[in-house]
Design an enzyme around this catalytic site. Structure first.
Site, short mmCIF file in Angstrom:
data_model
loop_
_atom_site.label_atom_id
_atom_site.label_comp_id
_atom_site.label_asym_id
_atom_site.label_seq_id
_atom_site.Cartn_x
_atom_site.Cartn_y
_atom_site.Cartn_z
N TYR A 50 -14.72 -0.75 -13.87
CA TYR A 50 -15.40 -1.98 -14.28
C TYR A 50 -14.49 -2.82 -15.18
O TYR A 50 -14.79 -3.98 -15.45
CB TYR A 50 -16.72 -1.70 -15.02
N HIS A 112 -16.52 8.94 -10.19
CA HIS A 112 -17.19 7.72 -9.70
C HIS A 112 -17.61 7.83 -8.22
O HIS A 112 -18.74 7.52 -7.87
CB HIS A 112 -16.26 6.52 -9.90
N1 LIG Z 1 -21.91 4.62 -9.52
C1 LIG Z 1 -21.74 3.59 -8.72
O1 LIG Z 1 -21.06 3.68 -7.68
C2 LIG Z 1 -22.39 2.28 -9.06
C3 LIG Z 1 -22.46 1.25 -8.10
C4 LIG Z 1 -23.11 0.06 -8.45
C5 LIG Z 1 -23.65 -0.09 -9.73
N2 LIG Z 1 -23.56 0.92 -10.66
C6 LIG Z 1 -24.17 0.81 -12.01
O2 LIG Z 1 -25.52 0.40 -11.86
C7 LIG Z 1 -25.76 -0.75 -12.67
C8 LIG Z 1 -26.87 -1.61 -12.09
O3 LIG Z 1 -26.59 -1.94 -10.75
P1 LIG Z 1 -26.48 -3.44 -10.21
O4 LIG Z 1 -26.04 -4.34 -11.29
O5 LIG Z 1 -25.67 -3.34 -8.97
O6 LIG Z 1 -27.95 -3.76 -9.72
P2 LIG Z 1 -29.39 -4.01 -10.40
O7 LIG Z 1 -29.39 -3.54 -11.81
O8 LIG Z 1 -30.36 -3.43 -9.45
O9 LIG Z 1 -29.52 -5.58 -10.33
C9 LIG Z 1 -28.83 -6.44 -11.19
C10 LIG Z 1 -29.20 -7.88 -10.80
O10 LIG Z 1 -30.60 -8.06 -10.97
C11 LIG Z 1 -30.86 -9.13 -11.87
N3 LIG Z 1 -32.00 -8.72 -12.72
C12 LIG Z 1 -31.99 -7.78 -13.69
N4 LIG Z 1 -33.21 -7.65 -14.23
C13 LIG Z 1 -34.02 -8.53 -13.60
C14 LIG Z 1 -35.39 -8.88 -13.73
N5 LIG Z 1 -36.16 -8.27 -14.64
N6 LIG Z 1 -35.90 -9.83 -12.91
C15 LIG Z 1 -35.11 -10.44 -11.98
N7 LIG Z 1 -33.80 -10.15 -11.82
C16 LIG Z 1 -33.25 -9.21 -12.63
C17 LIG Z 1 -29.56 -9.32 -12.66
O11 LIG Z 1 -29.39 -10.66 -13.02
P3 LIG Z 1 -29.07 -11.18 -14.53
O12 LIG Z 1 -27.94 -10.35 -15.09
O13 LIG Z 1 -28.68 -12.61 -14.33
O14 LIG Z 1 -30.34 -11.02 -15.31
C18 LIG Z 1 -28.51 -8.89 -11.66
O15 LIG Z 1 -28.17 -9.96 -10.81
C19 LIG Z 1 -24.40 -1.44 -12.72
O16 LIG Z 1 -24.33 -2.38 -13.77
C20 LIG Z 1 -23.50 -0.25 -12.90
O17 LIG Z 1 -23.53 0.17 -14.25
C21 LIG Z 1 -22.94 2.10 -10.32
#
Ligand SMILES: NC(=O)c1ccc[n+]([C@@H]2O[C@H](COP(=O)([O-])OP(=O)(O)OC[C@H]3O[C@@H](n4cnc5c(N)ncnc54)[C@H](OP(=O)(O)O)[C@@H]3O)[C@@H](O)[C@H]2O)c1
Length: 282
Positions: A50, A112
């Protein structure tokens, strides 16, 4: 707001919900993490790939100091990238993460992705076991591992990962992997817990549950995650959404509501086709 804790198979506690930090960087990362900590998040999810370990560590250190909070109240987790899977590289990588975070220890270090085509995840796991033995890392685990990958590393070392962080949202419910984790005593963490850009906020199963409990669709989905027994890691740069997403411990979905959301599962429901058997991420 305080969040409940769950106990890992290594005896340590971990918050029942965490804050995802991808793709936050620079000042935006510092501001978003500070506001998440102010709101009550106590688990931060980062990764070498990241490119924000320095920002995550600094925001955490600044916040602990400014608020006089004990270091043990905060869990900072990061992830070893695919290019560091050789045993010696894994050891070096862990030390470099520790340095970038600027903390006394890494609370949680995960592999990861397994990158099975490269085929070195077993070496990487031996590296994490050694980093834990040396006290560099408190808790070790993996991400995106299948049942076979888990068997390989447990058979090699006798050490079961405490955590497997996997893609899990209403369109991809991971029923099989959750059962594997339950068998082995591994905690499931959910990445993209809201389904990111394909969030199923409009689906009637989600809309009905959110209306019935007077909560937002995001809260209904995150509550579904909690009741499945998984630790969701929602990311939001918006303080109001951060607060919303954390506030999921004051209501309970019925079994019917749980089942209706789980029924949104699709075999092709992965967000970007990240099948751990074929997806290589270095
Ligand atoms: N291990 C892996 O391979 C892997 C892969 C992907 C992700 N991750 C981890 O998982 C975390 C979360 O995943 P993600 O960011 O892909 O997806 P997510 O948390 O499911 O979705 C994030 C998106 O949803 C929006 N959002 C958040 N809360 C909201 C709400 N209450 N209402 C409406 N929209 C909302 C955010 O926008 P805003 O920011 O504009 O509010 C952002 O665009 C990552 O940050 C990372 O730490 C790990």
């Amino acid at each position: 707001m305080t969040t409940p804790a769950l106990t890992l198979n290594d005896g340590h506690d971990i918050p029942a919900i965490g804050f995802g930090t991808y793709p936050l960087k620079g000042d935006e990362a510092h501001d978003a993490i500070t506001s998440a900590l102010d709101t009550g998040y106590r688990l931060l999810d980062s990764a070498v790939n990241y490119g924000n370990e320095a920002e995550v560590g600094k925001a955490a250190r600044d916040w602990l100091k400014a608020n006089g909070v004990d270091r043990d109240q905060l869990t900072v987790q990061t992830k070893l990238p695919g290019r560091h899977h050789d045993y010696e590289s894994a050891l070096d990588s862990g030390m470099e993460s520790l340095e970038r975070l600027g903390l006394d220890r890494i609370d949680v270090l995960l592999i990861h992705w397994p990158n099975p085509i490269t085929g070195k995840y077993r070496d990487a796991w031996r590296g994490l076991v050694e980093l834990q033995r040396r006290g560099v890392v408190r808790t070790i685990g993996v991400s995106n591992f299948t049942a076979d990958h888990l068997s390989d590393i447990v058979d090699d070392t006798g050490v079961t990962p405490a955590i497997n962080q996997i893609e899990l949202h209403p369109y991809f419910t991971q029923e099989h992997m959750r059962a594997v984790h339950a068998d082995r005593g591994i905690l499931t963490q959910s990445w993209s817990p809201l389904g990111k850009r394909q969030a199923p906020f409009e689906e009637s199963a989600v809309a009905d549950a959110s209306a019935a409990h007077a909560v937002t669709p995001a809260q209904a989905i995150l509550r579904w995650q909690v009741q499945l027994g998984s630790v969701p890691l929602p990311k939001s740069a918006t303080p109001e959404r951060q607060a919303d997403n954390l506030d999921v411990f004051g209501f309970e979905l019925t079994q019917e509501e749980m089942d209706a959301i789980s029924a949104l599962h699709r075999e092709d429901g992965r967000l970007f086709g990240g099948d751990p058997n074929t997806h290589e991420e270095m």
